[in-house]
Design an enzyme around this catalytic site. Structure first.
Site, short mmCIF file in Angstrom:
data_model
loop_
_atom_site.label_atom_id
_atom_site.label_comp_id
_atom_site.label_asym_id
_atom_site.label_seq_id
_atom_site.Cartn_x
_atom_site.Cartn_y
_atom_site.Cartn_z
CG HIS A 114 -0.19 0.16 2.53
ND1 HIS A 114 0.54 -0.87 3.08
CD2 HIS A 114 -0.07 1.21 3.38
CE1 HIS A 114 1.06 -0.47 4.22
NE2 HIS A 114 0.73 0.80 4.42
CG HIS A 168 4.96 1.10 3.17
ND1 HIS A 168 4.37 2.21 2.64
CD2 HIS A 168 4.41 0.92 4.39
CE1 HIS A 168 3.50 2.70 3.50
NE2 HIS A 168 3.48 1.93 4.57
NE ARG A 171 1.69 5.56 9.91
CZ ARG A 171 0.86 5.26 8.91
NH1 ARG A 171 1.18 4.34 8.03
NH2 ARG A 171 -0.30 5.88 8.80
CG ASP A 180 1.44 5.10 4.81
OD1 ASP A 180 1.00 3.95 4.94
OD2 ASP A 180 2.56 5.46 5.23
C1 SIN Z 1 2.91 1.00 7.96
O1 SIN Z 1 2.36 0.56 6.96
O2 SIN Z 1 2.93 2.20 8.21
C2 SIN Z 1 3.62 0.05 8.91
C3 SIN Z 1 4.92 -0.37 8.36
C4 SIN Z 1 5.63 -1.31 9.31
O3 SIN Z 1 5.16 -1.54 10.42
O4 SIN Z 1 6.71 -1.80 8.94
#
Ligand code: SIN
Length: 283
Positions: A104, A259, A274, A106
């Site tokens: 995805h 990612h 995050r 974000d």
């Molecule tokens: C996310 O998609 O923001 C999480 C990425 C992760 O936990 O590695």
């Protein structure tokens, strides 16, 4: 091999297509204007930067994030009590799903999706829990000229409904909670190919988590084209893989990268923090 930026940032690429480790920068310290400019330049060039052995409080992480723009608040996932801008990305040993556990970009379900995210590892499993990243400029550039012309002007429809709306399967780990889920099915439109506002490079801008269809195509046409683009966009040749340690930080450019947080550590905890930096309207 290490590359040296003109502003003395020490960079070590981790794959041939995106991602570099930055050495010699303490993100908790007062960073000079030159250092911030060098990080920004490397960010646009490498799409995802990694910093090892950091020690960041939530406030220090937020202060670092604000060097790149205003911080965003996730519309559908609760932040921490102290800081709504901060998400505790926590997977418990018994979880069967994890936050970010699929390819995805974000928050592409927003009119102005985030510029980037800054993820700090607090606790990592003994093995596994890596994050994959895919360079969407490289994916676009690898397409044939005919396919590029066909995608020109196409508009993707994005929505968080499948991920967060009540009644759907939960894609959140047990410790993370949704909010305002009834608003998650709102649809927004973005070009299927976006131009990066800083580099001017074109990149694919559809993702399996949030792009539901292509405007104006019949359902079966849209499904077939999206399926091709979803698969193509994350082919191994466009990716890098990051192995976390406690204290690692990843900072990715959400305008050029997809990612995927792997969930291959059932029975163990993984705890990340995050923050996200607000972005602009994709064009
Ligand atoms: C996310 O998609 O923001 C999480 C990425 C992760 O936990 O590695």
């Amino acid at each position: 091999m290490s590359a040296q930026s003109s502003l003395q940032l020490e960079l070590e690429p981790i794959s041939g297509v995106l991602g570099a480790t930055v050495q010699g920068v303490d993100l908790a310290s007062e960073l000079s204007t030159e250092t911030v400019a060098a990080i920004r330049q490397a960010f646009v060039e490498y799409h995802v930067l990694f910093f090892r052995d950091q020690s960041l409080t939530p406030e220090q992480q937020m202060k670092f994030g604000r060097l790149f723009g205003k911080l965003d608040v996730h519309p559908f996932v609760h932040g921490t009590d102290a800081h709504p801008e901060v998400l505790d990305v926590l997977t418990l040993p018994e979880d069967t799903v994890n936050f970010g556990g699929g390819w995805h970009c974000d928050v592409t379900f927003l009119e102005e999706p985030d510029l980037g995210s800054i993820l700090y590892a607090i606790e990592v499993p003994p093995a596994g829990g890596d994050t994959l990243f895919a360079n969407q400029h490289a994916a676009y550039e690898a397409l044939s000229d005919k396919m590029k012309s066909m995608l020109e002007g196409l508009i993707g429809v994005h929505s968080a409904g499948v991920q967060y709306n009540d009644g759907g399967p939960s894609t959140l780990s047990k410790a993370m909670k949704t909010k305002d889920a009834d608003l998650a099915s709102t649809e927004v439109l973005h070009p299927v190919v976006r131009t990066h506002p800083e580099s001017g490079r074109k990149g694919l801008y559809v993702n399996r988590a949030f792009t539901t269809r292509i405007k104006g195509l019949r359902r079966n046409e849209s499904n077939a084209l999206l399926q091709f683009l979803f698969d193509h966009a994350v082919e191994e040749r466009f990716t890098c893989r990051f192995r976390w340690q406690a204290g690692s930080v990843a900072m990715w450019d959400n305008r050029s990268v997809q990612h995927y947080a792997l969930h291959d550590y059932t029975g163990h905890r993984r705890h990340m923090r995050r923050i996200t930096v607000c972005g602009d309207k994709p064009v």
